[in-house]
Scaffold this motif. Structure first.
Motif, PDB file in Angstrom:
ATOM      1  N   SER A   1       0.833  -1.196   0.000  1.00  0.00           N
ATOM      2  CA  SER A   1       0.000   0.000   0.000  1.00  0.00           C
ATOM      3  C   SER A   1       0.876   1.258   0.000  1.00  0.00           C
ATOM      4  O   SER A   1       1.945   1.276   0.609  1.00  0.00           O
ATOM      5  CB  SER A   1      -0.899   0.020   1.240  1.00  0.00           C
ATOM      6  OG  SER A   1      -1.659   1.212   1.308  1.00  0.00           O
ATOM      7  N   ASP A   2       0.389   2.295  -0.651  1.00  0.00           N
ATOM      8  CA  ASP A   2       1.082   3.587  -0.598  1.00  0.00           C
ATOM      9  C   ASP A   2       0.371   4.534   0.355  1.00  0.00           C
ATOM     10  O   ASP A   2       0.616   5.733   0.371  1.00  0.00           O
ATOM     11  CB  ASP A   2       1.192   4.221  -1.990  1.00  0.00           C
ATOM     12  CG  ASP A   2      -0.164   4.489  -2.636  1.00  0.00           C
ATOM     13  OD1 ASP A   2      -1.208   4.217  -1.977  1.00  0.00           O
ATOM     14  OD2 ASP A   2      -0.187   4.954  -3.781  1.00  0.00           O
ATOM     15  N   SER A   3      -0.514   3.972   1.203  1.00  0.00           N
ATOM     16  CA  SER A   3      -1.276   4.798   2.141  1.00  0.00           C
ATOM     17  C   SER A   3      -1.475   4.058   3.452  1.00  0.00           C
ATOM     18  O   SER A   3      -1.886   2.896   3.473  1.00  0.00           O
ATOM     19  CB  SER A   3      -2.647   5.143   1.550  1.00  0.00           C
ATOM     20  OG  SER A   3      -3.501   5.680   2.544  1.00  0.00           O
ATOM     21  N   LEU A   4      -1.198   4.732   4.572  1.00  0.00           N
ATOM     22  CA  LEU A   4      -1.449   4.144   5.882  1.00  0.00           C
ATOM     23  C   LEU A   4      -2.954   3.998   6.159  1.00  0.00           C
ATOM     24  O   LEU A   4      -3.346   3.237   7.037  1.00  0.00           O
ATOM     25  CB  LEU A   4      -0.826   5.024   6.972  1.00  0.00           C
ATOM     26  CG  LEU A   4       0.695   4.911   7.137  1.00  0.00           C
ATOM     27  CD1 LEU A   4       1.183   5.982   8.112  1.00  0.00           C
ATOM     28  CD2 LEU A   4       1.095   3.541   7.628  1.00  0.00           C
ATOM     29  N   GLU A   5      -3.752   4.723   5.421  1.00  0.00           N
ATOM     30  CA  GLU A   5      -5.190   4.669   5.632  1.00  0.00           C
ATOM     31  C   GLU A   5      -5.796   3.364   5.140  1.00  0.00           C
ATOM     32  O   GLU A   5      -6.903   2.998   5.515  1.00  0.00           O
ATOM     33  CB  GLU A   5      -5.877   5.858   4.943  1.00  0.00           C
ATOM     34  CG  GLU A   5      -5.464   7.210   5.483  1.00  0.00           C
ATOM     35  CD  GLU A   5      -5.717   7.344   6.964  1.00  0.00           C
ATOM     36  OE1 GLU A   5      -6.777   6.880   7.430  1.00  0.00           O
ATOM     37  OE2 GLU A   5      -4.863   7.889   7.671  1.00  0.00           O
ATOM     38  N   LEU A   6      -5.063   2.661   4.262  1.00  0.00           N
ATOM     39  CA  LEU A   6      -5.527   1.384   3.716  1.00  0.00           C
ATOM     40  C   LEU A   6      -6.923   1.510   3.111  1.00  0.00           C
ATOM     41  O   LEU A   6      -7.828   0.724   3.385  1.00  0.00           O
ATOM     42  CB  LEU A   6      -5.482   0.312   4.796  1.00  0.00           C
ATOM     43  CG  LEU A   6      -4.075  -0.058   5.267  1.00  0.00           C
ATOM     44  CD1 LEU A   6      -4.122  -0.975   6.476  1.00  0.00           C
ATOM     45  CD2 LEU A   6      -3.267  -0.712   4.151  1.00  0.00           C
TER      46      LEU A   6
END
Length: 268
Positions: A261-266
């Protein structure tokens, strides 16, 4: 020089594309997603927060050949949950980097009963295949006998449901349990390990390659339990194509599933 850079970029792109063929679409983690499950159809196994989905939607998605795991937070509690006020008195301290979340006292019988008699059955009633269990790391934060025993009650209770039980992190607890003579499959069927080959710079809000000693530690950890028959999943954070290729190659070599993923928010 421009021609050389173009050749290198082309080679890197080709290598990345060849590596993508293994494991792509096998596994996806979408904890902040609450949209149409059809949009996740590219993934065979998905992890969602099933509290925000209807039973009918989950069952329809599964009928198309997908597996659905639900997030379940056993070691902390978020302020946005509708049960937060009822259990706020069991909280211990604020969860670093996640201000809306607090660690919870898993030794409390009230909390154990809530997880095993209310929350887990509600999720199972929606037709999920298994649990994605978060924040067993409460034992790392509070390495006390009562916390260990409380987690053991909860994890064994989840296993007793017959559903898959994938622990997200929780290496300190899992290791302590097996060091005490227990078998890993008493408490889990799988391990989802975050940041084996990547790392998160919380101050800069950036992703990097993992430090060598951290990478070595987590590889040894997951490979040890893989040899015992525990399913292994990697959840990595990066937008670096070369690092992504390294992750894919490692997982292919060991037969592990992964999601990058390129986002911690998933989110999607």
């Amino acid at each position: 020089m421009k021609k050389y850079n173009l050749i290198v970029a082309t080679i890197i792109s080709a290598l990345a594309l060849s590596a993508c063929s293994y494991g792509e679409g096998e596994y996806g983690v979408f904890l902040s997603y609450d949209g149409d499950l059809e949009d996740l159809s590219d993934y065979k196994t998905v992890v969602i927060d099933a509290q925000y989905f209807d039973k009918e939607d989950i069952e329809d998605f599964k009928e198309q050949g997908h597996e659905v795991y639900s997030y379940i937070n056993v070691g902390s509690i978020e302020s946005f949950r509708d049960y937060y006020d009822e259990y706020e008195d069991l909280t211990l301290d604020v969860y670093e980097h996640w201000e809306e979340e607090k660690w919870v006292d898993v030794s409390s019988g009230r909390w154990q009963e809530f997880i095993l008699d209310i929350l887990a059955p509600d999720l199972l009633d929606k037709g999920i295949d298994g649990f994605f269990v978060d924040n067993c790391d409460v034992y790392y934060q509070y390495p006390e006998k009562e916390i260990f025993e409380g987690l053991t009650v909860i994890m064994k209770g989840l296993i007793a449901t017959g559903a898959e039980v994938v622990v997200n992190g929780g290496d300190a607890f899992v290791t302590a349990y097996t060091d005490e003579g227990g078998d890993a499959d008493d408490i889990i069927t799988g391990i989802n390990q975050e940041s084996v080959l990547t790392s998160i710079d919380w101050d800069e809000e950036a992703f990097h390659e993992a430090a060598a000693d951290d990478e070595e530690y987590f590889k040894d950890y997951i490979e040890t339990y893989a040899d015992e028959g525990i399913d292994i999943y990697l959840l990595e954070y990066t937008d670096d194509p070369l690092l992504s290729m390294k992750i894919r190659r490692y997982c292919k070599a060991h037969g592990f599933k992964y999601y990058i993923s390129d986002s911690l928010e998933l989110d999607l």
